[in-house]
Structures are given as structure tokens and as C-alpha cells.
Design an enzyme around this catalytic site. Sequence first.
Site, PDB file in Angstrom:
ATOM      1  N   GLU A  62       2.140  53.797 -44.723  1.00 18.20           N
ATOM      2  CA  GLU A  62       3.341  53.046 -45.038  1.00 18.20           C
ATOM      3  C   GLU A  62       4.500  53.827 -44.417  1.00 18.20           C
ATOM      4  O   GLU A  62       4.646  55.024 -44.682  1.00 18.20           O
ATOM      5  CB  GLU A  62       3.507  52.958 -46.557  1.00 18.20           C
ATOM      6  N   ARG A 297      -8.999  62.642 -51.762  1.00 20.20           N
ATOM      7  CA  ARG A 297      -7.798  63.030 -51.021  1.00 20.20           C
ATOM      8  C   ARG A 297      -7.726  64.547 -50.927  1.00 20.20           C
ATOM      9  O   ARG A 297      -8.367  65.259 -51.702  1.00 20.20           O
ATOM     10  CB  ARG A 297      -6.548  62.463 -51.675  1.00 20.20           C
ATOM     11  N   LYS A 307       4.638  62.007 -50.562  1.00 20.82           N
ATOM     12  CA  LYS A 307       5.849  61.671 -49.816  1.00 20.82           C
ATOM     13  C   LYS A 307       7.073  61.627 -50.720  1.00 20.82           C
ATOM     14  O   LYS A 307       8.143  62.071 -50.337  1.00 20.82           O
ATOM     15  CB  LYS A 307       5.664  60.317 -49.111  1.00 20.82           C
TER      16      LYS A 307
HETATM   17  P1  ATP Z   1       1.775  59.722 -50.510  1.00 21.46           P
HETATM   18  O1  ATP Z   1       1.113  59.692 -51.840  1.00 21.46           O
HETATM   19  O2  ATP Z   1       1.986  61.073 -49.956  1.00 21.46           O
HETATM   20  O3  ATP Z   1       2.998  58.865 -50.416  1.00 21.46           O
HETATM   21  P2  ATP Z   1       0.290  57.595 -49.517  1.00 21.46           P
HETATM   22  O4  ATP Z   1      -1.140  57.465 -49.808  1.00 21.46           O
HETATM   23  O5  ATP Z   1       1.196  56.728 -50.282  1.00 21.46           O
HETATM   24  O6  ATP Z   1       0.687  59.103 -49.559  1.00 21.46           O
HETATM   25  P3  ATP Z   1       0.168  56.167 -47.093  1.00 21.46           P
HETATM   26  O7  ATP Z   1       1.195  56.072 -46.052  1.00 21.46           O
HETATM   27  O8  ATP Z   1      -0.132  54.971 -47.898  1.00 21.46           O
HETATM   28  O9  ATP Z   1       0.614  57.359 -48.011  1.00 21.46           O
HETATM   29  O10 ATP Z   1      -1.170  56.810 -46.522  1.00 21.46           O
HETATM   30  C1  ATP Z   1      -1.782  56.442 -45.321  1.00 21.46           C
HETATM   31  C2  ATP Z   1      -3.216  56.854 -45.385  1.00 21.46           C
HETATM   32  O11 ATP Z   1      -3.327  58.245 -45.563  1.00 21.46           O
HETATM   33  C3  ATP Z   1      -3.929  56.181 -46.531  1.00 21.46           C
HETATM   34  O12 ATP Z   1      -5.131  55.623 -46.062  1.00 21.46           O
HETATM   35  C4  ATP Z   1      -4.170  57.294 -47.502  1.00 21.46           C
HETATM   36  O13 ATP Z   1      -5.364  57.108 -48.190  1.00 21.46           O
HETATM   37  C5  ATP Z   1      -4.212  58.537 -46.617  1.00 21.46           C
HETATM   38  N1  ATP Z   1      -3.758  59.708 -47.352  1.00 21.46           N
HETATM   39  C6  ATP Z   1      -2.569  59.900 -47.943  1.00 21.46           C
HETATM   40  N2  ATP Z   1      -2.519  61.075 -48.582  1.00 21.46           N
HETATM   41  C7  ATP Z   1      -3.722  61.671 -48.377  1.00 21.46           C
HETATM   42  C8  ATP Z   1      -4.317  62.917 -48.782  1.00 21.46           C
HETATM   43  N3  ATP Z   1      -3.648  63.796 -49.534  1.00 21.46           N
HETATM   44  N4  ATP Z   1      -5.581  63.176 -48.377  1.00 21.46           N
HETATM   45  C9  ATP Z   1      -6.248  62.302 -47.623  1.00 21.46           C
HETATM   46  N5  ATP Z   1      -5.771  61.121 -47.221  1.00 21.46           N
HETATM   47  C10 ATP Z   1      -4.520  60.794 -47.586  1.00 21.46           C
HETATM   48 MG    MG Z   2       0.552  54.631 -50.239  1.00 19.44          MG
END
Ligand code: ATP
Ligand code: MG
Length: 581
Positions: A62, A297, A307
Site C-alpha cells: 500500500e 512476518r 509503517k
Molecule cells: P505495515 O504493517 O508496516 O504497515 P503492511 O503489511 O501494512 O505493513 P503493506 O504495504 O500492506 O504493508 O505490505 C506489502 C506486503 O509486504 C504485504 O504482502 C505484507 O504481507 C508484506 N509485509 C509487510 N510487513 C512485513 C513483515 N514484517 N514481514 C514480512 N512481510 C511483510
Molecule cells: Mg497493509
Amino acid sequence: MSGPAKKPQEASHSNFIRSAIEADLANGKHASRGWGGQPGPAKSHEGAPADPAKIRTRFPPEPNGYLHIGHAKSIFLNFGLARDYGGACHLRFDDTNPEKEEQEYVDSIIEAVKWLGFSWEHEGVSNLYYASDYFDFMFYAAECLIEKGHAYVDSLSAEQMRVLRGSLTEPGKESPYRLRGSEENLKLFHQMRDGRFKEGEHVLRAKIDMASPNINLRDPAIYRIRKATHHRSGDKWCVYPMYTYAHPIEDALERITHSLCTLEFEDQRPFYDWLLARLAEDGLFARPLPQQIEFARLNLTYVILSKRKLIELVEEKHVDGWDDPRMPTLVGARRRGYTPEGLRLFAERIGVSKADSWIDYSVLEDCMREHLNEVAPRRMAVLDPVKLVIENYPEGKEEFAEVPNHPQKPDWGKRQVPFSRELWIEREDYMETPSKGYFRLFPGNKVRLRYGYVVECIGHDKSTGAVRCTYDPDTKSGTPGAEKVKVKGNIHWVSAMHACAAEVRLYDRLFKVPHPESFADLNPDSKKIITAQLEPALKQSKAEERFQFERHGYFIADRIDPGSGAPEFNRAVTLRDTWQK
Ligand code: ATP
Ligand code: MG
């Protein structure tokens, strides 16, 4: 999810996701899939040639912030699988939430994925997509659900809906609006789209089962009213799909075969499958449908990988921006001097599993040391300078020491490092009264100046603080008999009249505790700015060149100071782990 951090096993390349993909490939599950050359519903792929990509994965960030090291795990996984199995990996901006998304983030994500060495191009097709480009189709799919009686417009307040949803122990209750006929639902849904209602007045819900033990199946909301400007579609829409509705549709339009996500989405999988099955029944998508597979994760000690929290660090100015070298963002890691190859090694080493755990930050640092040791030429730099005066060395004389660029790589050659009567050495390499086991400079003791001569210390000058010594002209490294004088200490130096003074930033871990709870746990010593004395060769460094400063660690040339033309350096990692208990 706290508890002791564990050191992961050495890379085992096989994992449960690879096994699932290999099984699918072996039984030809995806072999007959057509691919119309771009994302689209069933009819756009029908009759098209078989997909040249054996599998399709996607990395779907995102664009509401900068990517962090957790995202790198997902990037290596998704792009790595596509590469290893003859597939394609899509870069998809999951930009269905109008409020928090910005072009700045889109640009930085593109840059980060490239920096890690990946491309979304496959067989001449650039698989870079925006979920917002599918808004028309998503709306159409919602109309189809309404027509088939699988969705309805609910007009309860958010609070009433919450009460009726029930709990983990109690089933939910049906909304009185659940009985609305499709025609009325369709009309209301269109009026929602046309801006006839206020935010929150109505939502579109999937009609599944209010008694389901899985709360995610109790008629989840799939569309809501949001009067917000979207960074790409502008003001075209005032209804936006919910993430859980949008994501499966995005995957299906792109003919993703394996949709990998983190474990918190496990409970959403039944809805993912329910939705795609309904749309497949209606002919919008063809089977085989994408399959969601969850993995753990990355949780990394001494930093935070969220984020939302990272935005707070930036906005509250605890750090100097997104690319502050202490930040666990990829732009931060890059300025810190971390390498894409080091991150790849890290991703391989931590592997992929089905259970959440913590990875100790030292695992990441070790991977960086391992890679930087291979690629970083050696240089001499004095970080805490004090003068060393060789009293029997002629004034004004200069000569050169031959210094290898990498001790294990003779083919990297040697360079000529100037040597003269006055040198900079590290303050800690001299002690007036030595402590036990101290072998470096103290009155009466001899040490070798690395690649130069053996010198004998005669104390220090009380007024200037300069350390005094004499040298033995027969001991120059590399000349016959040089090794006759045996010494225990071996210290580095930089010729004072040739040295280049430069700003060096010594970075350390952002938080002082492994599991930070708040910003009160920030490490106050995570950034130290010093003026170091560097050997003259470093003056020519180009931005992003990395070096090992002997005895100190790995450093990267950051900004070039426009005044002096000299680079500033950031410390990526020390030579040894100083955090080990
Ligand atoms: P955050 O919680 O940091 O905002 P998010 O999951 O909301 O992260 P996205 O932009 O939705 O961020 O993530 C893009 C991809 O990265 C998704 O497929 C998510 O599963 C993966 N991802 C995000 N954080 C991690 C992590 N700590 N370890 C592995 N994969 C991750
Ligand atoms: Mg997300």
C-alpha cells in the site's frame, strides 16, 4: 509474540511454500491458464495463449509509507519464487484507500524494488499495476453479487452493526436490512456511488452467515462511502472497496497463482475463497483461482517494523527523515551502507515459516559483515585522532607504504599510502600507564605501524598532547629483515600532512532494548558525529562507495560536502558485535 530472539538455522532453501508450488507444477494445476497479456476478467483471458509465466506471484504494497526490512522479506520471497520457477512477479500498488496514499511513496517503492535487484517485467510485459485501475471492475463485481443475492446495502450505524456482529463466543444477529431485495439494493448502491449519502449512512455487505464461528464471514462490509480525493483516480469515486474485498479481486484479475501474505490474514482466507468462488460461478473469473498462502512476518529486535510507527518517528523528529541511516526502511538501510546482497543473504538465512518469531538484529548485521567483507576495499581512517611524532624521522621527508586493498584478494592490488614524520593515530592506541594486557603504545613499548615501521614510544608531550616515539629504519614492512623485531601491537595511522578531514557519522541501533515498547526506549547513542582523519585516497570516493576502515568497521560515502569536495561517511556496521551479552 515476544520471548527470546532466536538465531535462525542456516538457509534451507526448501520451505512449505516451495513445496506447495512444486506440487502444483507437478500436477499441472496452472498449466492450461490463458493469459491475455494484461489483467482482466475471465473473458479477457479466454482463448488466449497459455500463460508464458508458469506461476504468478505479486508484491502488493500500500503506497502509504516507505518500505522497510520486513517488506524486503516479502520482496525476496515473491520475486525469488517467480525467478526460480519460471514465473512472473507483479508489483502492484494496493491503493484502494484514498486517504493515506501518495505518489511520493509510489516512487520510493519502485526505486526500492529495483535497488533490491528485481524487475516486474516478464516476456516483454511490464507487470506493474495499480489496484485503483480496477475500481470499475470491482464496482461491477459488487453489482453482480447484489444481483445474485450475495450482497446487500445495510443502513445500520457502525455501532449497531458492531453490536449485532456478536463475539468469539456468541453468534451474530442479522440486520433488518438483510432482507432487502436486489433491486432496492442495486438502486441504493448506485445512489451511494452518485454521492447521494453521507459517509457512514450505508455500507455494502456480503451476505454470508451471521452465525459463522469465523467473525470475518459474518456479512463483512465490502464497500463504504468515502468522500476523499484519491491520488490517482481523483474525485471520480466516493465509494471505495474494503481491502478484504479488493485484494482477492486484484489477484484474480492478474491471474495470480500463489498469493502470499502474512499470518494475520489467515482468518480472512475463507472470505477470500468465498468471494472468488461466487464471482467464478457468475463467470467473472475462471478456475483455477488464486490460492492464498500465509507465512510469518519478520519481527526484528531493536527496531520497529510498522509503517504507522515509522511515520511517527519521522513526524515527531526522533530521526532525520525516512532515509535516516538508523531507520529500518530500505532507503535508510541504503544510506546506512547496507547492501541488497546482504539483505538477500539475510532473507535466505531467516527462511520462511508458519510460526511467528523474533529475529535478533545481530543476524542482519552478520549478513552485512559477511557481504561487505567480500566487496569493500580496505582503507585507513583515524576516528579519534591524536598526533604521533616520530622524533628521529627527518622533517619534510615523505615516503610511501604499500598497502593491500584487500588482504584476501591479492588481485585487488596495492596502493601507495604516504608516510611522514607526523601521523594521526587513535587516542586509545596510547596509554601513559598501560593497563594489564595492553600491548599498544606506552613509554618503552614497541608497536608496528601497519604496513610501515616499528616504533618505540617515549611518552607524550604534556603541552600538545602529541605522542612521541622513534622509529627503526630497518623495519619497514615488505623489506628484507623487517620482521626481525617482534612486537605484539599493530596499529593503523594516517600521515597528518596528507590526511583528509571528514565528517563521519557513527550509527548504532535505533532502540536500546530488543523489544521496544515506546519511543522512551530509543537509543540516545544511536548517532555520533565526529571529524575523522582519513587517508588521502578516500578523498576521491564517490557517493555510495563502501569501504572497510581497518580495525573499525564498514563505512559508506554518503553526501559529498560541496565546500571541501570531501565525502562524509556513515558507519554501516562495526567489525565485531558489541551488543553481545
Ligand atoms: P505495515 O504493517 O508496516 O504497515 P503492511 O503489511 O501494512 O505493513 P503493506 O504495504 O500492506 O504493508 O505490505 C506489502 C506486503 O509486504 C504485504 O504482502 C505484507 O504481507 C508484506 N509485509 C509487510 N510487513 C512485513 C513483515 N514484517 N514481514 C514480512 N512481510 C511483510
Ligand atoms: Mg497493509
